[in-house]
Design a protein around this motif. Structure first.
Motif, PDB file in Angstrom:
ATOM      1  N   PRO A  80       0.806  -1.225   0.000  1.00  0.00           N
ATOM      2  CA  PRO A  80       0.000   0.000   0.000  1.00  0.00           C
ATOM      3  C   PRO A  80       0.837   1.272   0.000  1.00  0.00           C
ATOM      4  CG  PRO A  80      -0.083  -1.084   2.148  1.00  0.00           C
ATOM      5  CD  PRO A  80       0.637  -2.013   1.227  1.00  0.00           C
ATOM      6  N   ALA A  81       2.065   1.188   0.514  1.00  0.00           N
ATOM      7  CA  ALA A  81       2.993   2.329   0.525  1.00  0.00           C
ATOM      8  C   ALA A  81       4.395   1.787   0.225  1.00  0.00           C
ATOM      9  CB  ALA A  81       2.963   3.025   1.876  1.00  0.00           C
ATOM     10  N   PRO A  82       4.726   1.638  -1.062  1.00  0.00           N
ATOM     11  CA  PRO A  82       6.049   1.090  -1.409  1.00  0.00           C
ATOM     12  C   PRO A  82       7.169   1.947  -0.812  1.00  0.00           C
ATOM     13  CG  PRO A  82       4.625   1.149  -3.338  1.00  0.00           C
ATOM     14  CD  PRO A  82       3.926   1.920  -2.261  1.00  0.00           C
ATOM     15  N   PRO A  83       8.192   1.323  -0.210  1.00  0.00           N
ATOM     16  CA  PRO A  83       9.197   2.090   0.533  1.00  0.00           C
ATOM     17  C   PRO A  83      10.374   2.615  -0.293  1.00  0.00           C
ATOM     18  CG  PRO A  83       9.547  -0.249   0.879  1.00  0.00           C
ATOM     19  CD  PRO A  83       8.328  -0.129   0.018  1.00  0.00           C
ATOM     20  N   TRP A  84      10.236   2.677  -1.624  1.00  0.00           N
ATOM     21  CA  TRP A  84      11.332   3.119  -2.486  1.00  0.00           C
ATOM     22  C   TRP A  84      11.011   4.459  -3.144  1.00  0.00           C
ATOM     23  CZ3 TRP A  84       8.994  -1.744  -3.045  1.00  0.00           C
ATOM     24  CH2 TRP A  84       9.700  -2.791  -2.442  1.00  0.00           C
ATOM     25  N   GLY A  85      11.961   5.354  -3.126  1.00  0.00           N
ATOM     26  CA  GLY A  85      11.748   6.699  -3.625  1.00  0.00           C
ATOM     27  C   GLY A  85      11.324   6.790  -5.079  1.00  0.00           C
ATOM     28  N   SER A  86      11.908   5.950  -5.938  1.00  0.00           N
ATOM     29  CA  SER A  86      11.629   6.103  -7.368  1.00  0.00           C
ATOM     30  C   SER A  86      10.187   5.759  -7.716  1.00  0.00           C
ATOM     31  CB  SER A  86      12.601   5.262  -8.203  1.00  0.00           C
ATOM     32  OG  SER A  86      12.439   3.889  -7.937  1.00  0.00           O
ATOM     33  N   VAL A  87       9.496   4.995  -6.856  1.00  0.00           N
ATOM     34  CA  VAL A  87       8.076   4.717  -7.094  1.00  0.00           C
ATOM     35  C   VAL A  87       7.277   6.015  -7.130  1.00  0.00           C
ATOM     36  CG1 VAL A  87       6.020   3.639  -6.095  1.00  0.00           C
ATOM     37  CG2 VAL A  87       8.195   2.407  -6.094  1.00  0.00           C
ATOM     38  N   TYR A  88       7.699   6.993  -6.363  1.00  0.00           N
ATOM     39  CA  TYR A  88       6.977   8.262  -6.267  1.00  0.00           C
ATOM     40  C   TYR A  88       7.489   9.303  -7.262  1.00  0.00           C
ATOM     41  CZ  TYR A  88       5.663   5.796  -2.125  1.00  0.00           C
ATOM     42  OH  TYR A  88       5.208   4.814  -1.283  1.00  0.00           O
ATOM     43  N   LEU A  89       8.750   9.177  -7.658  1.00  0.00           N
ATOM     44  CA  LEU A  89       9.378  10.207  -8.484  1.00  0.00           C
ATOM     45  C   LEU A  89       9.458   9.847  -9.967  1.00  0.00           C
ATOM     46  CD1 LEU A  89      12.322  11.158  -6.083  1.00  0.00           C
ATOM     47  CD2 LEU A  89      10.180  12.397  -6.419  1.00  0.00           C
ATOM     48  N   ASP A  90       9.327   8.572 -10.297  1.00  0.00           N
ATOM     49  CA  ASP A  90       9.447   8.138 -11.690  1.00  0.00           C
ATOM     50  C   ASP A  90       8.074   8.117 -12.362  1.00  0.00           C
ATOM     51  OD1 ASP A  90      11.609   6.605 -13.557  1.00  0.00           O
ATOM     52  OD2 ASP A  90       9.584   5.811 -13.881  1.00  0.00           O
ATOM     53  N   LYS A  91       8.012   8.582 -13.591  1.00  0.00           N
ATOM     54  CA  LYS A  91       6.728   8.650 -14.306  1.00  0.00           C
ATOM     55  C   LYS A  91       6.048   7.295 -14.407  1.00  0.00           C
ATOM     56  CE  LYS A  91       7.699  12.742 -17.068  1.00  0.00           C
ATOM     57  NZ  LYS A  91       7.933  13.318 -18.408  1.00  0.00           N
ATOM     58  N   GLU A  92       6.851   6.238 -14.461  1.00  0.00           N
ATOM     59  CA  GLU A  92       6.305   4.889 -14.566  1.00  0.00           C
ATOM     60  C   GLU A  92       6.013   4.281 -13.190  1.00  0.00           C
ATOM     61  OE1 GLU A  92       5.649   3.802 -17.639  1.00  0.00           O
ATOM     62  OE2 GLU A  92       6.512   5.652 -18.410  1.00  0.00           O
ATOM     63  N   SER A  93       6.322   4.999 -12.123  1.00  0.00           N
ATOM     64  CA  SER A  93       6.133   4.515 -10.747  1.00  0.00           C
ATOM     65  C   SER A  93       6.798   3.153 -10.512  1.00  0.00           C
ATOM     66  CB  SER A  93       4.639   4.426 -10.394  1.00  0.00           C
ATOM     67  OG  SER A  93       4.088   5.713 -10.304  1.00  0.00           O
ATOM     68  N   VAL A  94       8.051   3.053 -10.942  1.00  0.00           N
ATOM     69  CA  VAL A  94       8.776   1.780 -10.828  1.00  0.00           C
ATOM     70  C   VAL A  94       9.947   1.923  -9.861  1.00  0.00           C
ATOM     71  CG1 VAL A  94       8.174   0.971 -13.138  1.00  0.00           C
ATOM     72  CG2 VAL A  94      10.218   2.405 -12.827  1.00  0.00           C
ATOM     73  N   ILE A  95      10.361   0.780  -9.300  1.00  0.00           N
ATOM     74  CA  ILE A  95      11.626   0.787  -8.571  1.00  0.00           C
ATOM     75  C   ILE A  95      12.740   0.788  -9.611  1.00  0.00           C
ATOM     76  CG2 ILE A  95      10.680  -0.317  -6.511  1.00  0.00           C
ATOM     77  CD1 ILE A  95      11.910  -2.931  -7.411  1.00  0.00           C
ATOM     78  N   PHE A  96      13.921   1.170  -9.226  1.00  0.00           N
ATOM     79  CA  PHE A  96      15.061   1.317 -10.146  1.00  0.00           C
ATOM     80  C   PHE A  96      14.778   2.375 -11.210  1.00  0.00           C
ATOM     81  CE2 PHE A  96      15.433  -3.069  -8.555  1.00  0.00           C
ATOM     82  CZ  PHE A  96      16.712  -3.018  -8.017  1.00  0.00           C
ATOM     83  N   GLY A  97      14.075   3.444 -10.835  1.00  0.00           N
ATOM     84  CA  GLY A  97      13.776   4.524 -11.765  1.00  0.00           C
ATOM     85  C   GLY A  97      14.894   5.558 -11.825  1.00  0.00           C
ATOM     86  N   ASP A  98      14.620   6.672 -12.517  1.00  0.00           N
ATOM     87  CA  ASP A  98      15.644   7.706 -12.751  1.00  0.00           C
ATOM     88  C   ASP A  98      16.185   8.305 -11.458  1.00  0.00           C
ATOM     89  OD1 ASP A  98      15.515   7.406 -15.464  1.00  0.00           O
ATOM     90  OD2 ASP A  98      14.139   9.081 -15.782  1.00  0.00           O
ATOM     91  N   SER A  99      15.305   8.497 -10.473  1.00  0.00           N
ATOM     92  CA  SER A  99      15.780   9.106  -9.227  1.00  0.00           C
ATOM     93  C   SER A  99      16.771   8.191  -8.504  1.00  0.00           C
ATOM     94  CB  SER A  99      14.605   9.453  -8.302  1.00  0.00           C
ATOM     95  OG  SER A  99      13.906   8.280  -7.914  1.00  0.00           O
ATOM     96  N   LEU A 100      16.598   6.880  -8.652  1.00  0.00           N
ATOM     97  CA  LEU A 100      17.566   5.948  -8.066  1.00  0.00           C
ATOM     98  C   LEU A 100      18.906   6.062  -8.788  1.00  0.00           C
ATOM     99  CD1 LEU A 100      18.433   3.660  -6.188  1.00  0.00           C
ATOM    100  CD2 LEU A 100      17.492   2.050  -7.857  1.00  0.00           C
TER     101      LEU A 100
END
Length: 199
Positions: A79-99
Motif C-alpha cells: 500500500p505504501a512502497p518504501p522506495w523513492g523512485s516509485v513516487y518520483l518516476d513517471k512509470e512509478s517503478v523501482i530502479f527509476g531515474d531518481s535511483l
C-alpha cells in the motif's frame, strides 16, 4: 550545522532506519523496539510534536511481523512502497531515474552500500541509515543528500504509510519519522525542491 544536530541525525536516523529496513523479529531490531517501550523515550526525542498519539501507535505491536510483511514484503501489492523512485518516476517503478541519480551521487562521493539483500538504495530504511552515516562521517554531504535525494519524496511515502490502519505500529513509525525529518529540515534550513509525485 551544530554538533547537537549532527549527533541527533546520527542517532535518530539509525534507530528509525533499522525499524523500516529490518524485520521486527531480527535481533538488531529488538533493542530498538525495547527503546520505544521505555516510559521516558519521548523526553529524549528532539522535535516531537504528538508524543501521545505516536506512543499509542508504537505500543501496538500485536502481530508486528504480519504488519511488517504487509507493508514491506507482500505477496499483495504494497500500500505504501518504501522506495523513492516509485513516487518520483513517471512509470512509478523501482530502479527509476531518481535511483540512478542517487547512485551517481554515491559513486561520485565514493560511498558504498553494504546491503543484506539486493535492495534498491532508495529504500526508506537505507536512506535514513545513510543520513546517519553522512552525519557521522561526511557531514559536508548531508544537506545535498537530504535536499536532492531523500526529503523530496519521503513526505509522500510517510503520508501513505501513516494512513494504513491495519499496521498501527508502522502508522506510528511514519508519524514519528515525519516529525523527525521536519526537525532535521528546520535545523539544517533546507528548502526542498518542488517535484511531481506519480503515486
Amino acid at each position: 550545522m551544530t554538533s547537537t544536530t549532527i549527533n541527533w541525525i546520527s542517532i535518530s536516523g539509525r534507530l528509525l532506519g533499522s525499524l523500516f529496513y529490518y524485520a521486527p523479529d531480527e535481533e538488531k531490531v529488538r533493542s530498538v523496539l525495547d527503546y520505544f517501550q521505555q516510559n521516558n523515550w519521548q523526553a529524549e526525542w528532539l522535535g516531537l510534536k504528538n508524543p501521545e498519539k505516536i506512543t499509542a501507535l508504537l505500543n501496538n505491536t500485536a502481530h508486528l511481523s504480519v504488519q511488517y510483511q504487509t507493508m514491506f514484503i507482500g505477496p499483495n501489492a504494497l500500500p505504501a512502497p518504501p522506495w523513492g523512485s516509485v513516487y518520483l518516476d513517471k512509470e512509478s517503478v523501482i530502479f527509476g531515474d531518481s535511483l540512478l541519480k542517487l547512485r551517481d551521487f554515491l559513486r561520485h562521493h565514493q560511498i558504498e552500500f553494504v546491503r543484506l539483500q539486493d535492495e534498491p538504495e532508495d529504500h526508506i530504511g537505507l536512506m535514513l541509515m545513510l543520513a546517519a552515516y553522512l552525519a557521522e562521517s561526511r557531514p559536508e554531504l548531508l544537506i545535498e543528500f537530504l535536499r536532492d535525494h531523500f526529503l523530496i519524496w519521503s513526505s509522500r511515502y510517510l503520508a501513505l504509510l501513516s494512513a494504513q490502519q491495519d499496521a498501527p505500529f508502522y502508522q506510528g513509525l511514519a508519524l514519528l519519522t515525519q516529525e523527525t525529518l521536519d526537525y532535521w529540515q528546520t535545523c539544517l534550513a533546507i528548502e526542498i525542491p518542488k517535484v511531481q509525485f506519480y503515486r
